[in-house]
Design an enzyme around this catalytic site. Structure first.
Site, mmCIF file in Angstrom:
data_model
loop_
_atom_site.group_PDB
_atom_site.id
_atom_site.type_symbol
_atom_site.label_atom_id
_atom_site.label_comp_id
_atom_site.label_asym_id
_atom_site.label_seq_id
_atom_site.Cartn_x
_atom_site.Cartn_y
_atom_site.Cartn_z
ATOM 1 N N CYS A 1 -26.091 7.169 -40.409
ATOM 2 C CA CYS A 1 -24.855 6.833 -39.684
ATOM 3 C C CYS A 1 -23.639 7.425 -40.392
ATOM 4 C CB CYS A 1 -24.671 5.316 -39.592
ATOM 5 S SG CYS A 1 -25.988 4.468 -38.722
ATOM 6 N N ASP B 1 -27.754 7.749 -31.352
ATOM 7 C CA ASP B 1 -26.416 7.815 -31.953
ATOM 8 C C ASP B 1 -25.627 8.976 -31.350
ATOM 9 O OD1 ASP B 1 -26.545 5.954 -34.314
ATOM 10 O OD2 ASP B 1 -28.171 7.289 -34.898
ATOM 11 N N CYS C 1 -31.510 10.221 -29.901
ATOM 12 C CA CYS C 1 -31.673 9.708 -31.263
ATOM 13 C C CYS C 1 -31.010 8.340 -31.419
ATOM 14 C CB CYS C 1 -31.083 10.677 -32.275
ATOM 15 S SG CYS C 1 -31.774 12.326 -32.163
ATOM 16 N N CYS D 1 -25.791 2.046 -33.297
ATOM 17 C CA CYS D 1 -25.937 0.707 -33.849
ATOM 18 C C CYS D 1 -24.631 0.253 -34.506
ATOM 19 C CB CYS D 1 -27.079 0.691 -34.855
ATOM 20 S SG CYS D 1 -26.773 1.736 -36.274
#
Lengths: 406, 139
Positions: B105, B38, B36, B62
């Site tokens: 996030c 992350d 994914c 990111c």
């Protein structure tokens, strides 16, 4: 002194060559005539400029005649015109189109649109380098097949397709063959005398020409190749594409083709050298770096690498002085990474870590050195931040971990 | 494109590193998946009074994911585990001014805090959930 930021995304678009701008300037100023005006010198001057552009473009791809070039607003329109124009003209003959999975969205989305109209489309698989097997094209042909559309080179991974071989098969079976050559034209030699492509899409801004102008090459052949127009109006471009011609754009596109053609052998060597210097420099200083695309059958300048354990967007954020792009989808709302990388079997873990570097006419060896240093610095720093890199250094197999779905 | 606070955490991430997973008083949370894009590892060092004395993180993701986890380590320090368990992703969203596409996030950072506390509780034989389990909100 290096001028920052460095532009190294030349497959997305290219800067206008100053020589091209010089050629365009008169047609943006005093020579503003409409190429369709037959009654005065303003029109005649514009028409002559358009015909010169047509000739320059025809020469780049070694077409038989400038009359085989139709001007469009860009390659997306050229792709649409080729696919829909052929599909609509030949639907009484058949309803089957063959293409492949790593085509540009202008092809894939046009195909999807035609599927809604009842056309059937075969999307061929590619190998791990992104290459289509010509024999898979042959095997997909049915008595309903009216068109094959395969790109010359891919924008993300640079892989070059066996277009001459596919052309032979198409000709042997009597099926029209379209090729989106946007990423190949001006970068590698194209010879339409020996390569049996019937329709070819081209773009101005990918070869240091202006944006907003493209072309569709349509082979003069017997029986006459029919193309239903998308745009109706004044019957320009022999009725295949109405609309007042973009004279300065065409002049620039033509000039850009002439320059690319003239400088192609030298530029191929130079860009291949810079691209390989970049790859070797990065791979010598970093471990866990993977090349995406074909190791040799790749357009000069094009380099797609995965930096394992470093998410692409976070790397781009660090490389603020370098304009490159990523196959990671984290900039978009969807979590799906690049469909091209997926098609060549690159898993989402690696696709999220991919960066595309596209070296072009105005890049220098000094810039390549700067990019190597910057990438090494940021990959090293981000790996120190990466729990995945830490696990791998501890000897943990990442595939053995049951990850939580987020 | 990025809020200055995200850029600051990205350039100067707080509390990067690792504690030994089996060390006394350490709870480890690993959330997300490489597929994914992350993965966050968040570790808490918790004292006998149930107070978080220190926190460390490592993140694959990111810039917003890095910033969210960096901020999370700052937020939990000095809090009791019950207080830390009550931290909501919206606090991270507001602090970092995350755009809608980056909200996941912050959710991941909240999940990482909870996973680390749960790991600590499991190791210390105290599996009782906090008195009030906060309702998950994503925006």
């Amino acid at each position: 002194m290096l001028k920052l930021p460095i532009y190294m995304d030349n497959n997305a678009t290219t800067p206008l060559d100053p020589r091209v701008l010089n050629a365009m300037m008169p047609y943006l100023t005093e020579s503003f005539g409409n190429a369709a005006s037959r009654t005065h010198s303003f029109g005649w001057v514009a028409e002559a400029a358009v015909e010169k552009g047509r000739e320059q473009i025809a020469q780049l791809i070694n077409a038989s005649s400038p009359d085989e070039i139709i001007f469009t607003s860009g390659a997306t329109e050229s792709d649409n015109l080729a696919l829909k124009g052929v599909a609509w003209s030949y639907k009484s003959k058949g309803n089957h189109i063959i293409t492949q999975k790593t085509e540009h969205k202008a092809i894939l989305d046009s195909c999807k649109y035609l599927q809604k109209e009842g056309f059937e489309v075969t999307y061929l698989d590619v190998d791990k380098y992104g290459v289509v097997d010509p024999e898979s094209v042959r095997a997909a042909i049915t008595d309903k097949t009216i068109l094959i559309s395969i790109m010359y080179a891919n924008s993300e991974i640079g892989t070059i397709q066996p277009i001459p071989q596919i052309g032979e098969i198409a000709r042997e079976k009597g099926i029209l063959f379209h090729c989106d050559a946007v990423q190949a034209a001006g970068k590698i030699p194209i010879d339409l005398q020996s390569t049996l492509v019937d329709l070819m899409s081209l773009s101005g801004h990918k070869l240091y020409g202006p944006k907003g102008v493209g072309a569709l090459y349509v082979r003069k052949k017997k029986p006459f190749l029919k193309l239903t127009p998308l745009i109706h109006g004044g019957g320009h471009e022999k009725g295949k594409r109405s609309g007042t011609l973009n004279v300065p754009g065409i002049v620039g596109f033509g000039e850009a083709c002439e320059l690319a053609h003239r400088e192609l052998p030298e530029e191929m060597k130079r860009l291949t050298h810079l691209r390989d210097k970049l790859r070797e420099g990065l791979m010598a200083k970093l471990d866990y770096v993977h090349l995406n695309g074909h190791p040799e059958k790749r357009i000069p300048g094009s380099l797609n690498l995965s930096f394992e354990f470093v998410e692409g967007e976070s790397l781009l954020m660090g490389l603020k002085d370098v304009a490159v792009s990523s196959g990671s989808a984290c900039t978009s709302a969807s979590l799906e990474p690049s469909y091209v990388l997926t098609a060549i079997g690159v898993g989402p873990e690696l696709a999220h870590t991919s960066i595309r570097f596209c070296v072009g006419r105005f890049n220098t060896a000094e810039e390549v050195d700067f990019v190597i240093e910057a990438v090494v610095k940021h990959v090293t720093r981000l790996r120190e931040l990466s729990p995945l890199y830490e696990m791998v250094l501890e000897g943990i197999d990442l595939n053995s971990i049951k990850w939580s779905a987020s | 494109m990025y809020d200055p606070k995200v850029i600051d955490h990205y350039n100067n991430p707080r509390n990067v590193g690792s504690f030994a997973k089996d060390a006394d008083g350490v709870g480890t949370g690993i959330v997300g998946a490489p597929a994914c894009g992350d993965v966050m590892k968040l570790q808490l060092k918790i004292n006998d009074q149930g107070v978080i004395e220190d926190a460390k993180f490592k993140t694959f993701g990111c810039g917003s994911a890095i910033a969210s986890s960096s901020l999370a380590t700052e937020m939990v320090k000095g809090k009791t585990i019950d207080e830390a368990y009550a931290i909501k992703n919206t606090q991270i969203v507001n602090e970092l001014k995350l755009p809608p596409v980056k909200i996941h996030c912050s959710v991941l950072a909240e999940d990482a805090i909870k996973a680390a506390i749960e790991d600590y509780r499991k190791k210390h034989g105290n599996a009782t959930p906090p008195s009030a389990v906060p309702v998950r909100t994503t925006a």
